[in-house]
Structures are given as C-alpha cells and as structure tokens.
Design an enzyme around this catalytic site. Sequence first.
Site, PDB file in Angstrom:
ATOM      1  N   LEU A   1      46.228  34.497  49.874  1.00  0.00           N
ATOM      2  CA  LEU A   1      46.055  35.828  49.284  1.00  0.00           C
ATOM      3  C   LEU A   1      47.371  36.474  48.858  1.00  0.00           C
ATOM      4  O   LEU A   1      47.409  37.664  48.565  1.00  0.00           O
ATOM      5  CB  LEU A   1      45.317  36.739  50.267  1.00  0.00           C
ATOM      6  N   GLY A   2      48.419  35.707  48.797  1.00  0.00           N
ATOM      7  CA  GLY A   2      49.667  36.266  48.296  1.00  0.00           C
ATOM      8  C   GLY A   2      50.536  36.819  49.407  1.00  0.00           C
ATOM      9  O   GLY A   2      50.460  36.404  50.561  1.00  0.00           O
ATOM     10  N   TYR A   3      51.354  37.783  49.051  1.00  0.00           N
ATOM     11  CA  TYR A   3      52.374  38.301  49.967  1.00  0.00           C
ATOM     12  C   TYR A   3      51.779  38.731  51.306  1.00  0.00           C
ATOM     13  O   TYR A   3      50.874  39.579  51.362  1.00  0.00           O
ATOM     14  CB  TYR A   3      53.108  39.481  49.335  1.00  0.00           C
TER      15      TYR A   3
ATOM     16  N   GLU B   1      40.584  46.017  47.304  1.00  0.00           N
ATOM     17  CA  GLU B   1      41.671  46.389  46.404  1.00  0.00           C
ATOM     18  C   GLU B   1      42.974  45.697  46.801  1.00  0.00           C
ATOM     19  O   GLU B   1      43.720  45.210  45.943  1.00  0.00           O
ATOM     20  CB  GLU B   1      41.862  47.911  46.403  1.00  0.00           C
TER      21      GLU B   1
ATOM     22  N   TYR C   1      47.904  53.582  42.556  1.00  0.00           N
ATOM     23  CA  TYR C   1      46.760  52.895  41.954  1.00  0.00           C
ATOM     24  C   TYR C   1      45.676  52.616  42.991  1.00  0.00           C
ATOM     25  O   TYR C   1      44.496  52.909  42.772  1.00  0.00           O
ATOM     26  CB  TYR C   1      47.202  51.576  41.300  1.00  0.00           C
TER      27      TYR C   1
ATOM     28  N   GLN D   1      46.938  40.709  42.195  1.00  0.00           N
ATOM     29  CA  GLN D   1      47.505  39.454  41.707  1.00  0.00           C
ATOM     30  C   GLN D   1      46.821  38.228  42.305  1.00  0.00           C
ATOM     31  O   GLN D   1      47.454  37.190  42.512  1.00  0.00           O
ATOM     32  CB  GLN D   1      49.012  39.409  41.983  1.00  0.00           C
ATOM     33  N   THR D   2      45.528  38.356  42.602  1.00  0.00           N
ATOM     34  CA  THR D   2      44.757  37.228  43.128  1.00  0.00           C
ATOM     35  C   THR D   2      43.472  37.106  42.324  1.00  0.00           C
ATOM     36  O   THR D   2      42.817  38.105  42.039  1.00  0.00           O
ATOM     37  CB  THR D   2      44.415  37.436  44.621  1.00  0.00           C
TER      38      THR D   2
ATOM     39  N   ASP E   1      45.180  50.769  34.338  1.00  0.00           N
ATOM     40  CA  ASP E   1      45.801  49.485  34.640  1.00  0.00           C
ATOM     41  C   ASP E   1      45.998  48.705  33.348  1.00  0.00           C
ATOM     42  O   ASP E   1      45.776  49.229  32.249  1.00  0.00           O
ATOM     43  CB  ASP E   1      44.965  48.696  35.652  1.00  0.00           C
TER      44      ASP E   1
END
Length: 302
Positions: free
Chosen positions: A87-89, A42, A127, A47-48, A145
């Site tokens: 993987l983003g932030y 999760e 979420y 956002q990936t 979502d």
Amino acid sequence: MSDHLPDDADAVREALIEWYEDDHRDFPWRRTDDPYRILVSEVMSQQTQLSRVEEAYADFLDEWPTAADLAAADRGAVVSFWSGHSLGYNNRAKYLHEAATQVTEDYDGQFPESPEELQELMGVGPYTANAVASFAFNNGDAVVDTNVKRVLHRAFGVPDDDAAFAEAASDLLPEGESRVWNNAIMELGGVACGQSPRCDEAGCPWRRWCRAYETGDFTAPDVPEQPSFEGSRRQFRGRVVRALGSHDELALDELGPRVRVDYAPDGEYGREWLRGLVTDLADDGLVAVAEEDDTVTARLSK
C-alpha cells in the site's frame, strides 16, 4: 460564478448527478457514511490502484473494524499489514493508527465533521479532510484533484491555474450536496474523461457543453501532448456507438459507411478493420456481436 462556466450551470449539475446516480462503479466505501471507513479508504487510495485497494480495504476492516479497534492495535501489526498489501509509504499506516488513537482518546470516539477540524488528525491533509467531510457528513467543499482539473479544463476551458480551478469547482458544487457531487465529478474524470477520453462509450453527460468534445482537442494539465483525435480509433469507436444507437442491429457492411465515408468491404478500412473496432467495443461490454451464415452483425449491448 466563474467566467468559464456555462450560463445554464443548473443543467450541468443535474446532468452529472443523474449520470452518476444512474450507474457508477460500486466501491465498498461508496456504500457507507462511516467516517472511519472512509478515512481508511482515502488513505489507502493515495497513489495506489483501486483494484488493489478494494482487497486491502476489506481485509483491513476485518482486522480492525472500528477506530477504537485500530487504536488498540499494535502499531507494528498495522505497519506490517500495510507493507504486506503493498500500500505504499508505511508512514501512512502510522498516521492512520495515530489518527484513530486521537479520535478514540481526544474526541471521545466521535470524528470531527468539518474539513478544518478533520485536519487536526495526524496525517490528514486538506484533500483527505475534505473527502471525509464530504462523503461521511455531506459537509465538504468542492474536491479539486487531478481528475477534476482535467474535466474542468477540457469541458469549460478553465485555465491551468489552481485558483481558477478552485473557483470553478466551488461555483459548480450544489449547496449541501458535497457527497454526491464530489463522487460524481471524480467518477466523470475516472470513467469518461481520463487521460484517454471515452466520451461516447461512457455516455459523458457533459458532451453538449464540452469544448474538447466539440473541437477534438483533449489536452489537459496532466495530458501535455494533444492526443490525435481526428481519424483516431477513438473517434471511429464513437461513431460506431452513435450509429448503433439509431438502429436495432446492423451488418458490418451496413455499419461501415456510417462510420467512415471511404469504407470499402475488402479495402484497408473494410470489414476486417471494422470487425476490430466492434470487437474492442464488445470486450468493453458496449456492443454485442453475432455471426450467422458468414454475416457479422452488431448492436448495442442491453
């Protein structure tokens, strides 16, 4: 019961669950009820793209297979992994490491099971907490979502209002079945009812109730401009699938008039145009195309 839902809500539920259980995308996190593995998936999925998440997920669990292993790891190594897999932030990696530490030290290695308790873990919002509760413990609320909002808006005309979406999603959720239900409705939004809908191609189980399918208006909260459905390629692809569903096999010149009334073999909407449609469907694995003695035939893939 939400005013926007059909009277035969049980049939709606059964149709979706049957569709999902018959065939769905086989992500590795759908094959486990381990809360740690589900939490990892999760957090990674935020956002990936899922195609990138699958590889990273497997590598991450090879490196740190349990919450205790992750808690014992150097935080810098976890952040480095995160960055190296795009993987983003990087804060997500820090929070995941901290959450694993909390589970190990504060919860004696046992994950809390309710959405409310799971939100006590670092970086776990409503979420994510609900997703872990649903998929690990079958103890969640209805997921709401972007995909779910799109489905509810199109299918049942639920207005673009968070409270209305929450009410409709909650009313549809079968009691005690949050694991299969939340997976199924998100699958519907991801596979059949994306921004560009694939109603017929994906065999959407809600077509008989769906307002968008009936009217051709596929506007949704995240699709602000109404896609043109009448006369669109999507509409004719659907007609091809429906026509082939009633016949074992059809030559293009037999199929053409069933797809559009102005079909003319050598015209603008003729064999070349129709061949493009069936080729697209073949590329999607929905149609099989054969050619023999200059005659092209099509049938549904088995």
